[in-house]
Design a protein around this motif. Sequence first.
Motif, PDB file in Angstrom:
ATOM      1  N   GLN A   1      35.917 -27.326 -29.208  1.00  0.00           N
ATOM      2  CA  GLN A   1      35.369 -27.549 -27.827  1.00  0.00           C
ATOM      3  C   GLN A   1      34.512 -27.695 -27.425  1.00  0.00           C
ATOM      4  OE1 GLN A   1      37.884 -23.893 -26.447  1.00  0.00           O
ATOM      5  NE2 GLN A   1      39.339 -25.676 -25.325  1.00  0.00           N
ATOM      6  N   HIS A   2      33.913 -28.822 -26.163  1.00  0.00           N
ATOM      7  CA  HIS A   2      32.345 -28.108 -26.056  1.00  0.00           C
ATOM      8  C   HIS A   2      32.533 -27.971 -24.510  1.00  0.00           C
ATOM      9  CE1 HIS A   2      28.381 -29.684 -24.947  1.00  0.00           C
ATOM     10  NE2 HIS A   2      28.593 -30.610 -23.449  1.00  0.00           N
ATOM     11  N   ILE A   3      31.828 -26.906 -23.607  1.00  0.00           N
ATOM     12  CA  ILE A   3      32.175 -26.305 -23.010  1.00  0.00           C
ATOM     13  C   ILE A   3      30.590 -26.501 -22.101  1.00  0.00           C
ATOM     14  CG2 ILE A   3      32.161 -24.123 -21.015  1.00  0.00           C
ATOM     15  CD1 ILE A   3      34.470 -23.159 -24.452  1.00  0.00           C
ATOM     16  N   TRP A   4      30.579 -26.929 -21.186  1.00  0.00           N
ATOM     17  CA  TRP A   4      29.466 -26.994 -20.229  1.00  0.00           C
ATOM     18  C   TRP A   4      29.833 -26.811 -18.228  1.00  0.00           C
ATOM     19  CZ3 TRP A   4      32.573 -30.786 -21.448  1.00  0.00           C
ATOM     20  CH2 TRP A   4      32.699 -32.029 -20.712  1.00  0.00           C
ATOM     21  N   ALA A   5      28.727 -26.744 -18.015  1.00  0.00           N
ATOM     22  CA  ALA A   5      28.478 -26.733 -16.281  1.00  0.00           C
ATOM     23  C   ALA A   5      27.573 -27.744 -15.773  1.00  0.00           C
ATOM     24  CB  ALA A   5      28.162 -25.628 -16.052  1.00  0.00           C
ATOM     25  N   PRO A   6      28.552 -28.820 -15.679  1.00  0.00           N
ATOM     26  CA  PRO A   6      28.675 -30.148 -15.189  1.00  0.00           C
ATOM     27  C   PRO A   6      27.980 -30.394 -13.379  1.00  0.00           C
ATOM     28  CG  PRO A   6      30.885 -29.782 -14.139  1.00  0.00           C
ATOM     29  CD  PRO A   6      30.103 -28.817 -15.252  1.00  0.00           C
ATOM     30  N   SER A   7      26.818 -31.478 -13.955  1.00  0.00           N
ATOM     31  CA  SER A   7      25.926 -31.760 -12.417  1.00  0.00           C
ATOM     32  C   SER A   7      26.423 -33.200 -11.884  1.00  0.00           C
ATOM     33  CB  SER A   7      24.347 -31.782 -12.817  1.00  0.00           C
ATOM     34  OG  SER A   7      23.930 -31.826 -12.285  1.00  0.00           O
ATOM     35  N   SER A   8      26.961 -32.793 -10.492  1.00  0.00           N
ATOM     36  CA  SER A   8      27.058 -34.444 -10.467  1.00  0.00           C
ATOM     37  C   SER A   8      26.995 -35.318  -9.637  1.00  0.00           C
ATOM     38  CB  SER A   8      28.678 -34.302  -9.192  1.00  0.00           C
ATOM     39  OG  SER A   8      28.098 -33.180  -8.291  1.00  0.00           O
ATOM     40  N   SER A   9      25.680 -34.486  -9.168  1.00  0.00           N
ATOM     41  CA  SER A   9      25.050 -34.661  -8.271  1.00  0.00           C
ATOM     42  C   SER A   9      22.996 -34.483  -8.814  1.00  0.00           C
ATOM     43  CB  SER A   9      25.043 -34.954  -7.068  1.00  0.00           C
ATOM     44  OG  SER A   9      24.574 -33.200  -6.573  1.00  0.00           O
ATOM     45  N   GLY A  10      22.160 -35.485  -8.178  1.00  0.00           N
ATOM     46  CA  GLY A  10      20.633 -34.642  -8.243  1.00  0.00           C
ATOM     47  C   GLY A  10      19.951 -35.646  -9.932  1.00  0.00           C
ATOM     48  N   ARG A  11      20.214 -36.414  -9.897  1.00  0.00           N
ATOM     49  CA  ARG A  11      20.119 -37.129 -10.646  1.00  0.00           C
ATOM     50  C   ARG A  11      18.644 -38.318 -10.829  1.00  0.00           C
ATOM     51  NH1 ARG A  11      24.568 -41.786 -13.586  1.00  0.00           N
ATOM     52  NH2 ARG A  11      25.827 -39.882 -15.006  1.00  0.00           N
TER      53      ARG A  11
ATOM     54  N   ASP B   1      40.851 -34.424 -24.703  1.00  0.00           N
ATOM     55  CA  ASP B   1      41.149 -35.055 -23.617  1.00  0.00           C
ATOM     56  C   ASP B   1      38.977 -33.631 -22.234  1.00  0.00           C
ATOM     57  OD1 ASP B   1      41.152 -36.062 -20.406  1.00  0.00           O
ATOM     58  OD2 ASP B   1      42.762 -35.780 -20.513  1.00  0.00           O
ATOM     59  N   THR B   2      39.215 -34.225 -21.510  1.00  0.00           N
ATOM     60  CA  THR B   2      38.541 -32.569 -20.846  1.00  0.00           C
ATOM     61  C   THR B   2      38.833 -32.466 -19.314  1.00  0.00           C
ATOM     62  OG1 THR B   2      36.438 -34.602 -21.044  1.00  0.00           O
ATOM     63  CG2 THR B   2      36.415 -32.567 -19.559  1.00  0.00           C
ATOM     64  N   THR B   3      39.417 -30.853 -19.444  1.00  0.00           N
ATOM     65  CA  THR B   3      40.126 -30.044 -18.507  1.00  0.00           C
ATOM     66  C   THR B   3      38.640 -29.769 -17.587  1.00  0.00           C
ATOM     67  OG1 THR B   3      41.313 -30.066 -20.087  1.00  0.00           O
ATOM     68  CG2 THR B   3      41.089 -28.538 -17.757  1.00  0.00           C
TER      69      THR B   3
END
Length: 143
Positions: free
Chosen positions: A75-85, A28-30
Amino acid sequence: QEIDLQQGHREQSVGRCTAHEWVLALEDTTDLNYQDHPSKTGIGQLGGMYDCKGISIHSALLVSPQGEPLGVLGQHIWAPSSSGRQKRARDYSIEEKESYKWLLLLKQIEENFPSSERTVIIVADREADFYEHLEVIQWFAMY
């Protein structure tokens, strides 16, 4: 040179699985919300109603048939981008999509559990229901 900080823990977790014929890999993702920490850098936009700042962590916890936690496989850790596609979702390669996190942990399972040793049952939510993920899982089930 790239350093894998999770390697030692992963090896210990996999080692604890040797006592079991099969184990569960719970994925799961947190999301960690850092909205109240404006000085933080290198974090992304989590999206949602308030599009708050934070990071995402997708984990696979190994659990025995009796429910005993055996450790974190990865674990895969990242800084997501919710906009700007810039493109439509179908025009991105799977490696460019956030859903790639599921495939990264499948790779960990493949590398750490040769199919002849023991069965790993993956438990995932509906987010894991996409073609590339199911295709790889089907391949695992065949061998």
